[in-house]
Design a protein around this motif. Structure first.
Motif, PDB file in Angstrom:
ATOM      1  N   LYS A 559      -9.218  54.888  70.061  1.00  7.00           N
ATOM      2  CA  LYS A 559      -7.883  54.865  70.647  1.00  7.00           C
ATOM      3  C   LYS A 559      -7.850  53.937  71.863  1.00  7.00           C
ATOM      4  CE  LYS A 559      -4.389  58.125  72.455  1.00  7.00           C
ATOM      5  NZ  LYS A 559      -3.445  58.077  71.344  1.00  7.00           N
ATOM      6  N   LEU A 560      -6.810  53.146  71.940  1.00  6.04           N
ATOM      7  CA  LEU A 560      -6.592  52.289  73.108  1.00  6.04           C
ATOM      8  C   LEU A 560      -5.836  53.108  74.144  1.00  6.04           C
ATOM      9  CD1 LEU A 560      -6.776  49.471  74.401  1.00  6.04           C
ATOM     10  CD2 LEU A 560      -4.581  48.940  73.349  1.00  6.04           C
ATOM     11  N   LEU A 561      -6.493  53.428  75.235  1.00  4.32           N
ATOM     12  CA  LEU A 561      -5.904  54.289  76.249  1.00  4.32           C
ATOM     13  C   LEU A 561      -4.954  53.510  77.149  1.00  4.32           C
ATOM     14  CD1 LEU A 561      -9.133  56.277  77.198  1.00  4.32           C
ATOM     15  CD2 LEU A 561      -7.275  57.004  75.686  1.00  4.32           C
ATOM     16  N   PRO A 562      -3.985  54.180  77.757  1.00  6.78           N
ATOM     17  CA  PRO A 562      -3.071  53.495  78.681  1.00  6.78           C
ATOM     18  C   PRO A 562      -3.836  52.809  79.808  1.00  6.78           C
ATOM     19  CG  PRO A 562      -2.259  55.696  78.164  1.00  6.78           C
ATOM     20  CD  PRO A 562      -3.636  55.606  77.585  1.00  6.78           C
ATOM     21  N   ASP A 563      -3.351  51.643  80.188  1.00  8.26           N
ATOM     22  CA  ASP A 563      -3.924  50.855  81.288  1.00  8.26           C
ATOM     23  C   ASP A 563      -5.338  50.353  80.996  1.00  8.26           C
ATOM     24  OD1 ASP A 563      -1.605  51.300  82.866  1.00  8.26           O
ATOM     25  OD2 ASP A 563      -2.399  53.246  83.476  1.00  8.26           O
ATOM     26  N   SER A 564      -5.756  50.405  79.730  1.00  5.75           N
ATOM     27  CA  SER A 564      -7.074  49.874  79.384  1.00  5.75           C
ATOM     28  C   SER A 564      -6.918  48.514  78.719  1.00  5.75           C
ATOM     29  CB  SER A 564      -7.824  50.838  78.465  1.00  5.75           C
ATOM     30  OG  SER A 564      -7.119  51.029  77.254  1.00  5.75           O
ATOM     31  N   ASN A 565      -8.012  47.797  78.639  1.00  5.61           N
ATOM     32  CA  ASN A 565      -8.013  46.444  78.084  1.00  5.61           C
ATOM     33  C   ASN A 565      -8.659  46.476  76.706  1.00  5.61           C
ATOM     34  OD1 ASN A 565      -8.841  43.630  77.556  1.00  5.61           O
ATOM     35  ND2 ASN A 565      -8.252  43.253  79.676  1.00  5.61           N
ATOM     36  N   SER A 566      -8.053  45.803  75.755  1.00  4.09           N
ATOM     37  CA  SER A 566      -8.611  45.785  74.407  1.00  4.09           C
ATOM     38  C   SER A 566     -10.011  45.189  74.378  1.00  4.09           C
ATOM     39  CB  SER A 566      -7.692  45.010  73.463  1.00  4.09           C
ATOM     40  OG  SER A 566      -7.491  43.689  73.928  1.00  4.09           O
ATOM     41  N   ALA A 567     -10.361  44.382  75.359  1.00  3.67           N
ATOM     42  CA  ALA A 567     -11.701  43.785  75.408  1.00  3.67           C
ATOM     43  C   ALA A 567     -12.790  44.849  75.448  1.00  3.67           C
ATOM     44  CB  ALA A 567     -11.828  42.869  76.625  1.00  3.67           C
ATOM     45  N   ASP A 568     -12.476  46.031  75.969  1.00  3.79           N
ATOM     46  CA  ASP A 568     -13.481  47.070  76.160  1.00  3.79           C
ATOM     47  C   ASP A 568     -13.570  48.063  75.002  1.00  3.79           C
ATOM     48  OD1 ASP A 568     -14.051  46.005  78.720  1.00  3.79           O
ATOM     49  OD2 ASP A 568     -12.305  47.046  79.534  1.00  3.79           O
ATOM     50  N   LEU A 569     -12.725  47.902  73.985  1.00  2.00           N
ATOM     51  CA  LEU A 569     -12.802  48.773  72.823  1.00  2.00           C
ATOM     52  C   LEU A 569     -14.137  48.597  72.103  1.00  2.00           C
ATOM     53  CD1 LEU A 569      -9.238  48.245  71.320  1.00  2.00           C
ATOM     54  CD2 LEU A 569     -10.131  50.414  72.229  1.00  2.00           C
ATOM     55  N   ILE A 570     -14.747  49.690  71.694  1.00  2.00           N
ATOM     56  CA  ILE A 570     -16.005  49.629  70.939  1.00  2.00           C
ATOM     57  C   ILE A 570     -15.669  49.662  69.450  1.00  2.00           C
ATOM     58  CG2 ILE A 570     -18.234  50.714  70.505  1.00  2.00           C
ATOM     59  CD1 ILE A 570     -17.865  49.487  73.312  1.00  2.00           C
ATOM     60  N   SER A 618     -18.492  45.775  72.034  1.00  2.00           N
ATOM     61  CA  SER A 618     -17.082  45.752  72.416  1.00  2.00           C
ATOM     62  C   SER A 618     -16.350  44.632  71.694  1.00  2.00           C
ATOM     63  CB  SER A 618     -16.948  45.561  73.926  1.00  2.00           C
ATOM     64  OG  SER A 618     -17.313  44.238  74.297  1.00  2.00           O
ATOM     65  N   TRP A 619     -15.050  44.783  71.637  1.00  2.00           N
ATOM     66  CA  TRP A 619     -14.173  43.745  71.084  1.00  2.00           C
ATOM     67  C   TRP A 619     -14.358  42.443  71.860  1.00  2.00           C
ATOM     68  CZ3 TRP A 619     -11.452  42.391  67.054  1.00  2.00           C
ATOM     69  CH2 TRP A 619     -10.290  41.631  67.148  1.00  2.00           C
ATOM     70  N   GLY A 620     -14.489  42.534  73.176  1.00  2.00           N
ATOM     71  CA  GLY A 620     -14.701  41.336  73.982  1.00  2.00           C
ATOM     72  C   GLY A 620     -16.021  40.662  73.674  1.00  2.00           C
ATOM     73  N   ALA A 621     -17.082  41.455  73.529  1.00  2.00           N
ATOM     74  CA  ALA A 621     -18.401  40.881  73.231  1.00  2.00           C
ATOM     75  C   ALA A 621     -18.419  40.202  71.882  1.00  2.00           C
ATOM     76  CB  ALA A 621     -19.465  41.975  73.286  1.00  2.00           C
ATOM     77  N   ASN A 622     -17.537  40.589  70.973  1.00  2.00           N
ATOM     78  CA  ASN A 622     -17.488  40.002  69.636  1.00  2.00           C
ATOM     79  C   ASN A 622     -16.718  38.688  69.578  1.00  2.00           C
ATOM     80  OD1 ASN A 622     -18.572  41.443  67.039  1.00  2.00           O
ATOM     81  ND2 ASN A 622     -18.036  43.098  68.468  1.00  2.00           N
ATOM     82  N   LEU A 623     -16.166  38.227  70.697  1.00  2.00           N
ATOM     83  CA  LEU A 623     -15.410  36.979  70.666  1.00  2.00           C
ATOM     84  C   LEU A 623     -16.315  35.805  70.326  1.00  2.00           C
ATOM     85  CD1 LEU A 623     -12.812  35.338  71.131  1.00  2.00           C
ATOM     86  CD2 LEU A 623     -13.439  35.231  73.564  1.00  2.00           C
ATOM     87  N   ASP A 624     -17.406  35.661  71.041  1.00  2.00           N
ATOM     88  CA  ASP A 624     -18.296  34.518  70.840  1.00  2.00           C
ATOM     89  C   ASP A 624     -19.402  34.914  69.866  1.00  2.00           C
ATOM     90  OD1 ASP A 624     -19.987  32.322  70.953  1.00  2.00           O
ATOM     91  OD2 ASP A 624     -19.686  32.019  73.098  1.00  2.00           O
ATOM     92  N   GLN A 625     -19.147  34.691  68.591  1.00  2.00           N
ATOM     93  CA  GLN A 625     -20.123  35.045  67.563  1.00  2.00           C
ATOM     94  C   GLN A 625     -21.338  34.129  67.578  1.00  2.00           C
ATOM     95  OE1 GLN A 625     -20.164  37.656  65.172  1.00  2.00           O
ATOM     96  NE2 GLN A 625     -18.647  38.475  66.619  1.00  2.00           N
ATOM     97  N   ALA A 626     -21.172  32.918  68.072  1.00  2.00           N
ATOM     98  CA  ALA A 626     -22.328  32.014  68.179  1.00  2.00           C
ATOM     99  C   ALA A 626     -23.332  32.559  69.184  1.00  2.00           C
ATOM    100  CB  ALA A 626     -21.862  30.618  68.573  1.00  2.00           C
ATOM    101  N   ALA A 627     -22.838  33.093  70.292  1.00  2.00           N
ATOM    102  CA  ALA A 627     -23.734  33.675  71.291  1.00  2.00           C
ATOM    103  C   ALA A 627     -24.443  34.906  70.729  1.00  2.00           C
ATOM    104  CB  ALA A 627     -22.943  34.045  72.543  1.00  2.00           C
ATOM    105  N   LEU A 628     -23.724  35.724  69.971  1.00  2.00           N
ATOM    106  CA  LEU A 628     -24.349  36.894  69.372  1.00  2.00           C
ATOM    107  C   LEU A 628     -25.425  36.496  68.369  1.00  2.00           C
ATOM    108  CD1 LEU A 628     -21.332  39.320  68.733  1.00  2.00           C
ATOM    109  CD2 LEU A 628     -23.103  39.494  70.504  1.00  2.00           C
ATOM    110  N   ALA A 629     -25.125  35.439  67.603  1.00  2.00           N
ATOM    111  CA  ALA A 629     -26.114  34.975  66.624  1.00  2.00           C
ATOM    112  C   ALA A 629     -27.382  34.483  67.308  1.00  2.00           C
ATOM    113  CB  ALA A 629     -25.509  33.868  65.762  1.00  2.00           C
TER     114      ALA A 629
END
Length: 655
Positions: A559-570, A618-629
């Motif tokens: 759940k996306l809580l009020p006043d939270s950022n989607s970047a932090d969703l797991i 997190s959703w934010g950590a998944n942005l740069d897939q090259a870095a994850l790779a």
């Protein structure tokens, strides 16, 4: 998604079983008495006199560097049209719209200014008047300027912002804001202690002027104030059963090109408060307002032909759209797809964007078009009415478009008052156009344009089997659970206890095994048996990847809580480029073959295979897939976190 809203969901079920009846004429013989001589129309002034068509409202003592509004108010229930403000004297001012009933100006230089104001009344009589004012020198360097679109329709929602200037950051520390209404019929004000005010205009039967005041109290005891004159425009002859319901209060719009051969039908039949559900005869036939594809005889519409079909609430919206078509439609897709519409409406209060087969037009939110902070000032910040749908559910489905492991589009804070380039619009506006124009082509596919009857209306003339229904018949989706949740998210139904109990893992199981690319695809309106959004989401994602190399991320999280950022969703599950799934590609190809026949028959072979997103991160950590790779999660920059915060806002208003 703001763009993903099509007529059958809210408006068009009445069209599906509509029974048309001839309208009885109300004419009758006269009494034989001579008509009274018409009153002479007095010169334009600040008051309505006997015989007056309009009156002018303007600030008594405008000041250099402050906002000052000029407004033309009708003296009757009949709307004024063909309004045009032309500056004739004084240092150059730049009103955002020379064709609106009200304009807001900020004279940078003290001195005298003059305009010629032209307008037409309900009897098609034209008038011209000279409008002058004198801006006095600024009384103080420190001031409060109010900015907004200076008009709103009766009962409509809008917003204003107060902008302090001439103050240091230290002086602004600890400052507090307050808003109040000082004159006019009572409006409903939202939060009054911030620099932004959301409000709902009063319901009026004649044009009225509201005076709103903002104050900022500084820590040193100083108080700065500013005022804004907001024109509330009465709807013209609103029927008992309006086509555009009061919950969707429309803005006044006008033809971008006043000399367009379709200016009359555009004004009367596309976005008018006078349109009625029970009297569909006031909707244009295809003889009165043909599809662009009919008018061009099957040729690709030119930019000029498109712009002849555009209605705007401010001139700048048409200007930007015209530039976009000339400079960014490099593949010609948008002009080809525009062949399936009768008109394009661009408005500062169109939210969400939608297509409607009642009129054959697409309606676009002007928030996708702004280039300058001044243009952005004229956009209402009132939220999408669907913003709170699904608040009780315990999962979220974030999405975004990415290119080269970065956000495809950059977000800009309002307070930064930044400009953006036309290129910055390419992906956001591009995906919106692909989506809404897919709806138009679904109702009016290119193959149908040549044989459309001129005496039929759009909703009467479409093919018996639409591409969306064909998709459902041949390659349907499966999940009844996701379709039920779509009724909550898209249409505001109250969720059941079972739906509230669903967790992210449940949604992953329902969705990942199916063959749609977004949960919005499951949106099936009450009384319908198939989704129009399914095809539109396929085309939107597919064409963004095939034309621009832009990939779409879609995930399932908690759940996306009020006043939270989607970047932090797991994330529980997610994919980049789901459109490339083997089970989804044939569905996209089926739709493209029907709706975009100019494309290569094997174009979907160019889609990349989907890339799994990393569950547990997190959703934010998944942005740069090259870095994850490479084994390293890359933290988001401040700008990227802001992009995600704006994405969060979009998610909350996107259903």
């Amino acid at each position: 998604m703001t763009s993903n809203f099509v007529t059958p969901m809210r408006r068009a079920s009445w069209l599906l079983s509509l029974l048309l009846a001839a309208c009885g004429g109300g004419g009758g013989g006269g009494s034989g008495s001579p008509e009274p001589a018409p009153l002479e129309v007095p010169p334009l002034s600040a008051v309505c006199q006997a015989g007056s068509v309009a009156r002018l409202a303007q600030e008594a003592a405008p000041q250099q560097g402050r906002n000052s509004e000029l407004a033309l108010l009708s003296c009757s229930s009949a709307a004024l049209s063909q309004i045009r403000w032309t500056q004739t004297s004084g240092p150059t001012l730049k009103p955002l719209s020379a064709g609106s009933a009200a304009i807001s100006l900020e004279p940078a230089v003290a001195g005298s200014y003059g305009f010629e104001l032209g307008y037409t009344d309900a009897k098609d009589r034209s008038y011209k008047a000279a409008v002058t004012f004198k801006a006095e020198p600024a009384a103080d360097v420190a001031r409060l300027t109010l900015r907004a679109e200076p008009s709103v329709v009766s009962g409509g929602k809008t917003s204003l912002r107060a902008w302090p200037s001439g103050l240091s950051e230290a002086e602004l520390t600890g400052a507090s804001y307050s808003w109040s209404q000082v004159d006019g019929p009572t409006a409903t004000l939202g939060e009054t202690s911030a620099n932004r005010l959301l409000l709902t205009a009063p319901v009026v039967t004649s044009d009225q002027l509201l005076q709103l005041r903002a104050s900022i109290s500084l820590a040193d005891g100083r108080i700065l104030t500013g005022q804004f004159a907001l024109l509330v425009q009465a709807p013209a002859a609103r029927p008992a059963d309006p086509l555009f319901a009061s919950s969707d209060a429309i803005a006044r719009v006008y033809p971008y090109r006043a000399a367009s051969p379709y200016a009359g039908p555009l004004s009367d039949c596309v976005y008018s408060a006078a349109l009625s559900k029970s009297s569909p005869n006031n909707l244009c036939t295809l003889g009165q307002l043909p599809l662009l594809g009919q008018a061009t005889g099957g040729a690709v519409p030119t930019v000029e032909q498109v712009m002849d079909r555009v209605l705007v609430s401010n001139d700048w919206m048409g200007e930007v759209f015209e530039r976009f078509l000339r400079e960014q439609d490099s593949f010609g897709d948008y002009r080809r797809m525009l062949a399936s519409v009768t008109a394009v409406v661009i408005g500062g209060r169109v939210r969400p964007a939608f297509y409607w087969n009642a009129t054959g037009a697409i309606y676009l939110d002007a928030a996708y078009f702004w280039l300058t902070p001044e243009q952005r000032d004229s956009l209402s910040e009132a939220p999408d009415p669907r913003s709170n749908n699904g608040a009780l559910l315990n999962f979220s489905t974030p999405w975004r478009y990415v290119k080269d492991n970065q956000h495809a589009s950059v977000s800009y804070p309002v307070a930064g008052r930044q400009s953006r380039s036309l290129e910055d619009l390419r992906y956001e506006l591009g995906r919106l156009l692909y989506h809404e124009l897919t709806h138009a082509a679904d109702f009016m596919p290119p193959r149908s344009h040549a044989g459309l009857p001129s005496n039929k209306r759009v909703y009467e003339a479409g093919p018996a089997l639409s591409s969306s229904e064909n998709l459902k018949n041949r390659l349907p989706f499966y999940s009844s659970q996701m379709q039920g949740l779509a009724r909550v998210l898209s249409f505001g139904e109250t969720p059941s206890a079972q739906q509230i109990a669903y967790q992210a893992a449940d949604i992953t199981a329902f969705f990942s095994a199916d063959r749609v690319n977004d949960d919005y695809s499951y949106s099936v309106p009450s009384g319908e048996s198939y989704s129009r959004e399914d095809a539109a989401m396929l085309v939107e994602e597919g064409m963004m990847q095939l034309r621009y190399g832009v990939l779409r991320d879609f995930a399932v999280a908690g759940k996306l809580l009020p006043d939270s950022n989607s970047a932090d969703l797991i994330l529980n599950w997610g994919q980049r480029g789901r459109i490339g799934e083997p089970s989804i590609r044939p569905r996209l190809q089926l739709v493209l073959t029907e709706l975009m026949p100019w494309l290569s028959p094997n174009i979907v072979d160019g889609l990349a295979a989907p890339l799994p997103l990393r569950a547990g991160l997190s959703w934010g950590a998944n942005l740069d897939q090259a870095a994850l790779a490479a084994g390293q999660a890359k933290p988001l920059s401040e700008q990227q976190r802001f992009n995600e915060q704006e994405q969060t806002t979009r998610m909350l208003r996107s259903r």
